[in-house]
Every structure is written in structure tokens, then in C-alpha cells.
Design an enzyme around this catalytic site. Structure first.
Site, PDB file in Angstrom:
ATOM      1  N   ASP A  91       0.341   5.287   1.688  1.00  0.00           N
ATOM      2  CA  ASP A  91      -0.261   5.617   2.880  1.00  0.00           C
ATOM      3  C   ASP A  91      -1.254   6.737   2.344  1.00  0.00           C
ATOM      4  O   ASP A  91      -0.944   7.615   1.394  1.00  0.00           O
ATOM      5  CB  ASP A  91       0.580   6.433   3.760  1.00  0.00           C
TER       6      ASP A  91
ATOM      7  N   HIS B 141       4.737   0.113   0.384  1.00  0.00           N
ATOM      8  CA  HIS B 141       5.494  -0.830   1.148  1.00  0.00           C
ATOM      9  C   HIS B 141       4.702  -1.801   1.851  1.00  0.00           C
ATOM     10  O   HIS B 141       3.342  -1.626   1.784  1.00  0.00           O
ATOM     11  CB  HIS B 141       6.076   0.195   2.453  1.00  0.00           C
TER      12      HIS B 141
ATOM     13  N   HIS C 157       0.961  -1.190  -0.177  1.00  0.00           N
ATOM     14  CA  HIS C 157       0.121  -0.175   0.058  1.00  0.00           C
ATOM     15  C   HIS C 157       0.924   1.141  -0.072  1.00  0.00           C
ATOM     16  O   HIS C 157       2.042   1.287   0.214  1.00  0.00           O
ATOM     17  CB  HIS C 157      -0.959   0.125   1.149  1.00  0.00           C
TER      18      HIS C 157
ATOM     19  N   ARG D  67       5.348   7.354  13.593  1.00  0.00           N
ATOM     20  CA  ARG D  67       5.259   7.783  12.114  1.00  0.00           C
ATOM     21  C   ARG D  67       4.873   9.456  12.154  1.00  0.00           C
ATOM     22  O   ARG D  67       4.039   9.654  12.864  1.00  0.00           O
ATOM     23  CB  ARG D  67       4.409   7.060  11.195  1.00  0.00           C
TER      24      ARG D  67
END
Length: 287
Positions: A111, A258, A109, A273
């Protein structure tokens, strides 16, 4: 008089850059991202990000405030809807899995493609990692695009896909699809997007958030999406990063996908993150 290209090359020479594969990923050594002098190295780090798609740093001891400050060098920051409202430093999304929470990010995917303006990139810092396992894989979706046949490229370049937050986050956030869509309606993005800085074309659909391709029958949409999703699984467009405490990854969401391997259960893995806001995806037929 030095040209912009020669200045960029000079900046890159100041960094100890070690590529991981021929097509994606590089480790940058000898950099303290918490240092007050990091501002001077930001142009070189950005150039490396554009060149390699994802860059990695080791042995970083940033506080959350320093993590946020470093990310701000590259643009405005997002707050993810999964971040608790009462949490300080709401720009930090903490991702923790352990004995009571098996990792669920183990699908290819990019983000927040459900946003109208999906993120430029994400910066992930390892706070706690298992003794073994929990690697993250990255795929260069420009390299994946280049491996398509000319006819497939031409077909996909004229298509638009719908991206939907509810596919992943309705259950995680405990909200109905309608509730989520009131705040984050499904978004239409080109199946092939043009990178706004490099001009490279990349496949821009992903298993997490893409619901369907407009104008195709359901069976046709599923058929094409399955084949485009599979392009990220080619080891020749990938790199794999093994985490240590204090490791940091900074990836370009406009170019890469990723996959966080969830092979470490029931060990614990805790990551912070911070995500940099981007712009609306587009396809440039002239570039």
C-alpha cells in the site's frame, strides 16, 4: 531481572497464536480488539506482526471509531486521497465491490508506496463478504529476497526505483497525472529495503505503483521488474486468508505484499481499511 527478549516471549505466550504457514501469517484467537484492556496486549500483537508479517483476527465487532482507536496504538494514521472529503471518520477507507464494480486490487502490491513515507501497515476489517471467494493472499518479500541468487541480491541492493500514484489513481480519482503529481510527486525508494525494526531485507517494488528502475534502459528496467514482481507469486512465500464477516487482517507493508482475489463478481464485498503511517524506506548495507 527479565530481559526485553524474555518480556517479549512472555507477552507472546499470553496470545493464542496459530501460524498459517512456515513463512508468513498467523491467526490470533481469543482477543477482543474493542475491549478497553486491549492496550495491555498491544506489545504482544506488535511482536506477532513483526514475526509473522500479517496477523488475523476473527469475530470482531468494532465500530469505525473502535477500529481507528485500535490502529492508533501502533502509530499515527493516514488519510487516503480516495477517501471522500465529507465522510466522517476519514481515517477509514471503505473498499466496496459488487454488481456494478468489479474488484481491481487483484495484483501484487504494497500500500501507498508512492508516499515519501509509505505506511507501516494496514488493518482491514470485513463488513460484508461473499459466500465464497474474495480471499486475500499475502507474500513475505523477505523470504522472496532470500531466494534470489547472491549476484542478483548484490545488483538489486544498489538500485533505486520510482513509485508513482498516477499509475493506479489518476483514473480512479478522475484527475490528470499532472494534478496528482502536484500533490504526490513520484518517489524514489530502494529496490531492496531494510526493515526499520527487524533489520530484515525485502524486495520493495510492486506491480501497482513502481514505474521504473533508475539508471537502467527501459527494456532492462522492465526485464528486472518483471522478475522481481514474479517472486511474490511463489506459493512457498505466501499465505491465503478466507474472510468471514468480522474478520480482520493486520499486515506489515514494509515486509509484505498482498493480492485481493476478485473472483467473487458480481457478489458484494465491503471492507474498511485503516492505515498506519510509516517512515522513509532505506537500505542499510551494514545490516
Amino acid at each position: 531481572m527479565a530481559t526485553a527478549a524474555s518480556k517479549d516471549a512472555s507477552n507472546r505466550l499470553e496470545l493464542d497464536i496459530r501460524p498459517l504457514t512456515p513463512v508468513i501469517g498467523a491467526e490470533i484467537h481469543g482477543v477482543d480488539l474493542a475491549s478497553p484492556g486491549i492496550t495491555e496486549q498491544v506489545p504482544a500483537i506488535r511482536a506477532a506482526l513483526l514475526e509473522y508479517g500479517v496477523v488475523f483476527f476473527r469475530d470482531q465487532t468494532l465500530t469505525q471509531e473502535q477500529h481507528i482507536a485500535f490502529a492508533r496504538h501502533f502509530g499515527d494514521l493516514e488519510i487516503h486521497p480516495a477517501t471522500p472529503r465529507k465522510q466522517p471518520n476519514r481515517e477509514v477507507l471503505r473498499i466496496v465491490h459488487g454488481p456494478e464494480s468489479r474488484g481491481s486490487e487483484n495484483a501484487w502490491h504494497s500500500d501507498v508506496t508512492w508516499r515519501e513515507e509509505p505506511s507501516l501497515g494496514s488493518i482491514l476489517l470485513a463488513r460484508e463478504v461473499p459466500d465464497v471467494g474474495g480471499d486475500t493472499l499475502f507474500a513475505n518479500m523477505h523470504a522472496a529476497y532470500e531466494r534470489l541468487s547472491p549476484e542478483m541480491k548484490r545488483w538489486c541492493e544498489g538500485l533505486t526505483a520510482v513509485h508513482d500514484i498516477a499509475r493506479v489513481f489518476a483514473k480512479r480519482l478522475g484527475k490528470s497525472v499532472d494534478e496528482l503529481h502536484e500533490q504526490y510527486p513520484p518517489m524514489r525508494h530502494p529496490v531492496i529495503r531494510t526493515h526499520p525494526e527487524t533489520g530484515k531485507r525485502a524486495i520493495y517494488v510492486n506491480t501497482g505503483f513502481t514505474s521504473h528502475i533508475e539508471g537502467l534502459a527501459d527494456a532492462e528496467s522492465r526485464w528486472l521488474l518483471d522478475r522481481l514482481y514474479a517472486t511474490a507469486s511463489n506459493p512457498e512465500v505466501q499465505c491465503r486468508f478466507r474472510w468471514r464477516e468480522g474478520s480482520m487482517a493486520f499486515w506489515d507493508n514494509r515486509l509484505t505484499q498482498h493480492f485481493a482475489a476478485s473472483d467473487y463478481y458480481p457478489a458484494r464485498r465491503a471492507m474498511d481499511r485503516v492505515t498506519i503511517a510509516g517512515d522513509r524506506p532505506f537500505f542499510d548495507p551494514e545490516n
